[in-house]
Design a protein around this motif. Sequence first.
Motif, PDB file in Angstrom:
ATOM      1  N   GLY A  40       3.503   2.196  -8.470  1.00 21.12           N
ATOM      2  CA  GLY A  40       3.578   2.914  -9.741  1.00 21.12           C
ATOM      3  C   GLY A  40       3.999   4.362  -9.621  1.00 21.12           C
ATOM      4  O   GLY A  40       3.699   5.176 -10.499  1.00 21.12           O
ATOM      5  N   ALA A  41       4.731   4.707  -8.558  1.00 24.22           N
ATOM      6  CA  ALA A  41       5.109   6.107  -8.337  1.00 24.22           C
ATOM      7  C   ALA A  41       5.927   6.680  -9.489  1.00 24.22           C
ATOM      8  O   ALA A  41       5.825   7.873  -9.795  1.00 24.22           O
ATOM      9  CB  ALA A  41       5.898   6.225  -7.024  1.00 24.22           C
ATOM     10  N   SER A 119      -4.986   8.539  -5.709  1.00 27.28           N
ATOM     11  CA  SER A 119      -5.881   7.391  -5.496  1.00 27.28           C
ATOM     12  C   SER A 119      -5.304   6.096  -6.049  1.00 27.28           C
ATOM     13  O   SER A 119      -5.460   5.029  -5.433  1.00 27.28           O
ATOM     14  CB  SER A 119      -7.254   7.666  -6.119  1.00 27.28           C
ATOM     15  OG  SER A 119      -7.165   7.826  -7.522  1.00 27.28           O
ATOM     16  N   ALA A 120      -4.634   6.156  -7.189  1.00 31.42           N
ATOM     17  CA  ALA A 120      -4.058   4.936  -7.756  1.00 31.42           C
ATOM     18  C   ALA A 120      -2.922   4.417  -6.882  1.00 31.42           C
ATOM     19  O   ALA A 120      -2.821   3.219  -6.605  1.00 31.42           O
ATOM     20  CB  ALA A 120      -3.565   5.198  -9.177  1.00 31.42           C
ATOM     21  N   GLN A 121      -2.071   5.329  -6.416  1.00 31.98           N
ATOM     22  CA  GLN A 121      -0.968   4.904  -5.560  1.00 31.98           C
ATOM     23  C   GLN A 121      -1.471   4.421  -4.193  1.00 31.98           C
ATOM     24  O   GLN A 121      -1.009   3.409  -3.667  1.00 31.98           O
ATOM     25  CB  GLN A 121       0.020   6.058  -5.363  1.00 31.98           C
ATOM     26  CG  GLN A 121       0.804   6.408  -6.616  1.00 31.98           C
ATOM     27  CD  GLN A 121       1.855   7.472  -6.330  1.00 31.98           C
ATOM     28  OE1 GLN A 121       2.967   7.186  -5.933  1.00 31.98           O
ATOM     29  NE2 GLN A 121       1.478   8.724  -6.549  1.00 31.98           N
ATOM     30  N   GLY A 122      -2.405   5.181  -3.620  1.00 32.92           N
ATOM     31  CA  GLY A 122      -2.910   4.810  -2.304  1.00 32.92           C
ATOM     32  C   GLY A 122      -3.638   3.479  -2.310  1.00 32.92           C
ATOM     33  O   GLY A 122      -3.454   2.651  -1.399  1.00 32.92           O
ATOM     34  N   THR A 123      -4.459   3.257  -3.322  1.00 33.29           N
ATOM     35  CA  THR A 123      -5.208   2.000  -3.407  1.00 33.29           C
ATOM     36  C   THR A 123      -4.274   0.824  -3.651  1.00 33.29           C
ATOM     37  O   THR A 123      -4.412  -0.240  -3.029  1.00 33.29           O
ATOM     38  CB  THR A 123      -6.266   2.092  -4.515  1.00 33.29           C
ATOM     39  OG1 THR A 123      -7.114   3.225  -4.277  1.00 33.29           O
ATOM     40  CG2 THR A 123      -7.109   0.836  -4.579  1.00 33.29           C
ATOM     41  N   ALA A 124      -3.289   1.009  -4.549  1.00 32.83           N
ATOM     42  CA  ALA A 124      -2.311  -0.047  -4.798  1.00 32.83           C
ATOM     43  C   ALA A 124      -1.497  -0.344  -3.548  1.00 32.83           C
ATOM     44  O   ALA A 124      -1.174  -1.508  -3.248  1.00 32.83           O
ATOM     45  CB  ALA A 124      -1.382   0.352  -5.941  1.00 32.83           C
ATOM     46  N   PHE A 125      -1.188   0.692  -2.795  1.00 30.32           N
ATOM     47  CA  PHE A 125      -0.437   0.522  -1.555  1.00 30.32           C
ATOM     48  C   PHE A 125      -1.219  -0.322  -0.554  1.00 30.32           C
ATOM     49  O   PHE A 125      -0.694  -1.274   0.038  1.00 30.32           O
ATOM     50  CB  PHE A 125      -0.105   1.895  -0.973  1.00 30.32           C
ATOM     51  CG  PHE A 125       0.710   1.858   0.281  1.00 30.32           C
ATOM     52  CD1 PHE A 125       2.059   1.537   0.235  1.00 30.32           C
ATOM     53  CD2 PHE A 125       0.139   2.134   1.505  1.00 30.32           C
ATOM     54  CE1 PHE A 125       2.821   1.500   1.396  1.00 30.32           C
ATOM     55  CE2 PHE A 125       0.886   2.099   2.671  1.00 30.32           C
ATOM     56  CZ  PHE A 125       2.235   1.774   2.616  1.00 30.32           C
ATOM     57  N   MET A 126      -2.489   0.016  -0.369  1.00 31.62           N
ATOM     58  CA  MET A 126      -3.328  -0.741   0.566  1.00 31.62           C
ATOM     59  C   MET A 126      -3.456  -2.201   0.138  1.00 31.62           C
ATOM     60  O   MET A 126      -3.373  -3.116   0.964  1.00 31.62           O
ATOM     61  CB  MET A 126      -4.705  -0.093   0.664  1.00 31.62           C
ATOM     62  CG  MET A 126      -4.728   1.237   1.385  1.00 31.62           C
ATOM     63  SD  MET A 126      -4.478   1.088   3.165  1.00 31.62           S
ATOM     64  CE  MET A 126      -6.113   0.588   3.705  1.00 31.62           C
ATOM     65  N   GLN A 127      -3.657  -2.428  -1.127  1.00 33.61           N
ATOM     66  CA  GLN A 127      -3.837  -3.787  -1.620  1.00 33.61           C
ATOM     67  C   GLN A 127      -2.571  -4.620  -1.447  1.00 33.61           C
ATOM     68  O   GLN A 127      -2.639  -5.793  -1.053  1.00 33.61           O
ATOM     69  CB  GLN A 127      -4.252  -3.752  -3.095  1.00 33.61           C
ATOM     70  CG  GLN A 127      -5.644  -3.187  -3.326  1.00 33.61           C
ATOM     71  CD  GLN A 127      -5.969  -2.975  -4.788  1.00 33.61           C
ATOM     72  OE1 GLN A 127      -5.082  -3.017  -5.657  1.00 33.61           O
ATOM     73  NE2 GLN A 127      -7.230  -2.737  -5.085  1.00 33.61           N
ATOM     74  N   THR A 128      -1.426  -3.999  -1.715  1.00 33.76           N
ATOM     75  CA  THR A 128      -0.164  -4.727  -1.580  1.00 33.76           C
ATOM     76  C   THR A 128       0.133  -5.050  -0.130  1.00 33.76           C
ATOM     77  O   THR A 128       0.574  -6.165   0.203  1.00 33.76           O
ATOM     78  CB  THR A 128       0.985  -3.923  -2.201  1.00 33.76           C
ATOM     79  OG1 THR A 128       0.688  -3.652  -3.573  1.00 33.76           O
ATOM     80  CG2 THR A 128       2.299  -4.692  -2.116  1.00 33.76           C
ATOM     81  N   VAL A 129      -0.099  -4.095   0.760  1.00 35.12           N
ATOM     82  CA  VAL A 129       0.115  -4.343   2.190  1.00 35.12           C
ATOM     83  C   VAL A 129      -0.810  -5.460   2.674  1.00 35.12           C
ATOM     84  O   VAL A 129      -0.393  -6.354   3.418  1.00 35.12           O
ATOM     85  CB  VAL A 129      -0.100  -3.049   3.003  1.00 35.12           C
ATOM     86  CG1 VAL A 129      -0.132  -3.349   4.499  1.00 35.12           C
ATOM     87  CG2 VAL A 129       0.990  -2.031   2.691  1.00 35.12           C
TER      88      VAL A 129
END
Length: 253
Positions: A40-41, A119-129
């Motif tokens: 969501g960047a 936090s929204a980008q980082g959490t989404a990134f971790m979940q997608t990876v």
Amino acid sequence: MGTVTGTITTAGKHPPMNDIVSPAALYRLMTFLSPAFPVGAFSYSHGLEKVIEQGGVKDAAELEDWLSGILRYGAGRNDAILLKETLLAGQEGDASLVIELRELGLALQPSRERHLETSAQGTAFMQTVAKSWPPDAGTTAGKLFRDLVAADHDPWPYPVAFGLVCAAHAIPVKAAATSFLQAFVANIVSAAIRAVPIGQNDGQRTIAGLEPVVFEVSETALRSGLDDLGSSAFFADIASMAHEIQYSRLFRS
């Protein structure tokens, strides 16, 4: 002796400058920072939308100046340091340090919206990876990634999440830091193209003009530690606070 910032102790190590990127690491680095990667960047402007409304950025030259300041004196530099420290901690399998870096990365945010942005980008990134690009659990960093993802569901600041994933996927630190900063620049330029507005060619000229700044900040971050964290990009921080009550908005920050 190491250095201590709060409860976080660093080993005082500098990462290796030999930064050969394997084809697999390059492929994954490009994928992780692609606009198509679902973090969501595109919905964040880092406070730039408020600066534009107030007349602080009206053209490409002013945009380049504004971004240069953020890279050198604000979130750009801090994020690169956090990314580097996390990547090194991940390589060593230091779970407690990674968790403390995660908490520090969130605590450093100057406003509610900037906290949301990272936090929204980082959490989404971790979940997608975790779902699409799970690392090899047979490596130290890969096992650490899997253990931390399974352990809790607390938010992740984007540079810390990115640093841990790069460690787990054997992406060298210099390439990771430089690419992360370039992606940040490209995303904010994209926001400016929509909101100033400036043309596509002006946007590309801005990204080209900031290339030496990105290299400079990346090199500085690789030589820095947690004691060097700090920001003096006050106008950007204040703009992110004021954006929370902006009447008409395209972006979440």
